[in-house]
Design an enzyme around this catalytic site. Structure first.
Site, PDB file in Angstrom:
ATOM      1  N   ASN A   1      16.726 -19.903 -20.846  1.00 49.62           N
ATOM      2  CA  ASN A   1      16.037 -20.356 -22.063  1.00 49.62           C
ATOM      3  C   ASN A   1      16.235 -21.852 -22.260  1.00 49.62           C
ATOM      4  O   ASN A   1      17.274 -22.396 -21.894  1.00 49.62           O
ATOM      5  CB  ASN A   1      16.626 -19.610 -23.274  1.00 49.62           C
ATOM      6  CG  ASN A   1      15.985 -20.018 -24.591  1.00 49.62           C
ATOM      7  OD1 ASN A   1      14.763 -20.109 -24.700  1.00 49.62           O
ATOM      8  ND2 ASN A   1      16.808 -20.285 -25.605  1.00 49.62           N
TER       9      ASN A   1
ATOM     10  N   ASN B   1       6.461 -27.160 -21.987  1.00 53.80           N
ATOM     11  CA  ASN B   1       7.538 -26.912 -21.022  1.00 53.80           C
ATOM     12  C   ASN B   1       7.013 -26.145 -19.805  1.00 53.80           C
ATOM     13  O   ASN B   1       7.428 -26.412 -18.677  1.00 53.80           O
ATOM     14  CB  ASN B   1       8.692 -26.165 -21.685  1.00 53.80           C
ATOM     15  CG  ASN B   1       9.617 -27.110 -22.431  1.00 53.80           C
ATOM     16  OD1 ASN B   1      10.313 -27.919 -21.827  1.00 53.80           O
ATOM     17  ND2 ASN B   1       9.601 -27.037 -23.753  1.00 53.80           N
TER      18      ASN B   1
ATOM     19  N   GLY C   1       3.058 -24.694 -24.835  1.00 53.24           N
ATOM     20  CA  GLY C   1       3.269 -24.601 -23.383  1.00 53.24           C
ATOM     21  C   GLY C   1       3.543 -25.907 -22.668  1.00 53.24           C
ATOM     22  O   GLY C   1       3.332 -26.013 -21.456  1.00 53.24           O
TER      23      GLY C   1
ATOM     24  N   HIS D   1      16.435 -24.572 -25.345  1.00 53.92           N
ATOM     25  CA  HIS D   1      16.575 -24.657 -26.803  1.00 53.92           C
ATOM     26  C   HIS D   1      16.627 -26.136 -27.206  1.00 53.92           C
ATOM     27  O   HIS D   1      17.363 -26.911 -26.589  1.00 53.92           O
ATOM     28  CB  HIS D   1      17.854 -23.934 -27.249  1.00 53.92           C
ATOM     29  CG  HIS D   1      18.010 -23.895 -28.730  1.00 53.92           C
ATOM     30  ND1 HIS D   1      17.227 -23.108 -29.544  1.00 53.92           N
ATOM     31  CD2 HIS D   1      18.830 -24.610 -29.564  1.00 53.92           C
ATOM     32  CE1 HIS D   1      17.568 -23.304 -30.809  1.00 53.92           C
ATOM     33  NE2 HIS D   1      18.534 -24.204 -30.846  1.00 53.92           N
TER      34      HIS D   1
ATOM     35  N   ARG E   1       9.966  -2.763 -31.374  1.00 53.06           N
ATOM     36  CA  ARG E   1      10.369  -3.732 -30.353  1.00 53.06           C
ATOM     37  C   ARG E   1      10.496  -3.095 -28.977  1.00 53.06           C
ATOM     38  O   ARG E   1      10.188  -3.696 -27.964  1.00 53.06           O
ATOM     39  CB  ARG E   1      11.686  -4.398 -30.768  1.00 53.06           C
ATOM     40  CG  ARG E   1      12.083  -5.492 -29.806  1.00 53.06           C
ATOM     41  CD  ARG E   1      13.008  -6.502 -30.425  1.00 53.06           C
ATOM     42  NE  ARG E   1      14.343  -5.982 -30.586  1.00 53.06           N
ATOM     43  CZ  ARG E   1      15.384  -6.731 -30.988  1.00 53.06           C
ATOM     44  NH1 ARG E   1      15.224  -7.997 -31.278  1.00 53.06           N
ATOM     45  NH2 ARG E   1      16.575  -6.199 -31.126  1.00 53.06           N
TER      46      ARG E   1
ATOM     47  N   ASP F   1      21.008 -17.778 -28.777  1.00 55.67           N
ATOM     48  CA  ASP F   1      21.290 -19.116 -28.227  1.00 55.67           C
ATOM     49  C   ASP F   1      22.777 -19.314 -27.900  1.00 55.67           C
ATOM     50  O   ASP F   1      23.317 -20.413 -28.088  1.00 55.67           O
ATOM     51  CB  ASP F   1      20.805 -20.216 -29.208  1.00 55.67           C
ATOM     52  CG  ASP F   1      19.322 -20.107 -29.495  1.00 55.67           C
ATOM     53  OD1 ASP F   1      18.557 -19.792 -28.574  1.00 55.67           O
ATOM     54  OD2 ASP F   1      18.925 -20.338 -30.649  1.00 55.67           O
TER      55      ASP F   1
HETATM   56  C1  GAR Z   1      10.231 -26.390 -27.389  1.00 55.54           C
HETATM   57  O1  GAR Z   1      10.722 -27.456 -28.153  1.00 55.54           O
HETATM   58  C2  GAR Z   1      11.323 -25.392 -27.116  1.00 55.54           C
HETATM   59  O2  GAR Z   1      12.581 -25.964 -26.881  1.00 55.54           O
HETATM   60  C3  GAR Z   1      11.334 -24.617 -28.403  1.00 55.54           C
HETATM   61  O3  GAR Z   1       9.963 -24.440 -28.712  1.00 55.54           O
HETATM   62  C4  GAR Z   1       9.240 -25.549 -28.205  1.00 55.54           C
HETATM   63  C5  GAR Z   1       8.114 -25.028 -27.348  1.00 55.54           C
HETATM   64  O4  GAR Z   1       7.275 -26.075 -26.943  1.00 55.54           O
HETATM   65  N1  GAR Z   1      12.008 -23.339 -28.259  1.00 55.54           N
HETATM   66  C6  GAR Z   1      12.745 -22.803 -29.211  1.00 55.54           C
HETATM   67  O5  GAR Z   1      12.899 -23.314 -30.300  1.00 55.54           O
HETATM   68  C7  GAR Z   1      13.381 -21.484 -28.842  1.00 55.54           C
HETATM   69  N2  GAR Z   1      14.374 -21.117 -29.811  1.00 55.54           N
HETATM   70  P1  GAR Z   1       6.270 -25.863 -25.748  1.00 55.54           P
HETATM   71  O6  GAR Z   1       5.493 -24.576 -26.068  1.00 55.54           O
HETATM   72  O7  GAR Z   1       5.385 -27.080 -25.785  1.00 55.54           O
HETATM   73  O8  GAR Z   1       7.047 -25.736 -24.472  1.00 55.54           O
END
Ligand code: GAR
Length: 200
Positions: free
Chosen positions: A106, A15, A13, A108, A66, A144
């Site tokens: 999103n 982000n 979390g 990525h 799902r 993506d």
């Molecule tokens: C981040 O690096 C995000 O970009 C990636 O997961 C991580 C989550 O970190 N997302 C993906 O790879 C989606 N395909 P966080 O939980 O600390 O935000």
């Protein structure tokens, strides 16, 4: 009136925290209605609670398929204006994406269209790229592949390993996602085919 979002998470979390911090310092005009995790007990949920945000766990393992899982996600999201995937590690169905058409954003950890899917930073490091980065994009039915809002670039070095590169990219993610959400919240994004126009 600021836009309302639901944020989907699966892990640490950081982000999510970057978004919360920008809302708190008054620079991001957004209201987080709910933080939803598909995995129980992840740290993102704790961050949300500490910020006084409602949390919901929709544990994928408790659903037979799902469709019923996503029905529950929709129920938890309610009437938000948009959905933010901040480290959400599941592929969403076309049905779900169509319901939120051009309303899902999103982040990525790669310069799309390179290195889609899981372990993007590992893919980039293994490939030996000299620049890497992150992409914030609207979600479409592909993995993506949706229209790109913004990207941030970092150097990649021979001496890097996956973790070092991921950490360098993550710093930029924490800038990119709030920046993109601010543009969205201010109605400054226009999707024109594959491209996103940023209005002044
Ligand atoms: C981040 O690096 C995000 O970009 C990636 O997961 C991580 C989550 O970190 N997302 C993906 O790879 C989606 N395909 P966080 O939980 O600390 O935000």
């Amino acid at each position: 009136m600021s836009k309302k979002v639901g944020i989907l998470v699966s892990g640490r979390g950081s982000n999510l925290q970057a978004i919360i911090d920008k809302i708190d310092d008054g620079t991001l005009p957004l209201q987080i209605e709910v933080v939803i995790s598909d995995i129980p007990d992840v740290y993102a949920l704790e961050r949300a609670r500490q910020a006084g945000i409602k949390t919901v766990v929709v544990n994928r393992k408790e659903f037979a398929d799902r469709e019923s899982f996503e029905d529950k996600l929709n129920e938890a999201l309610g009437q938000v204006d948009g959905v933010v995937l901040a480290g959400f590690m599941r592929i969403l169905s076309e049905k779900f994406i169509n319901k939120w058409y051009h309303k899902i954003i999103n982040i990525h950890p790669a310069l799309l269209p390179s290195f889609v899917g899981l372990h993007a930073q590992r893919q980039a490091n293994d490939y030996g790229v000299k620049v890497a980065g992150c992409t914030v994009h609207f979600v479409d039915a592909g993995t993506d592949t949706g229209p790109i809002i913004l990207q941030k670039v970092v150097p990649a070095y021979f001496e890097d390993d996956e973790d070092i590169l991921a950490a360098r990219i993550l710093e930029q993610e924490h800038l990119a996602l709030p920046e993109a959400l601010k543009l969205w919240a201010e109605d400054r994004l226009e999707i024109v085919g594959r491209k996103v126009k940023i209005k002044l």
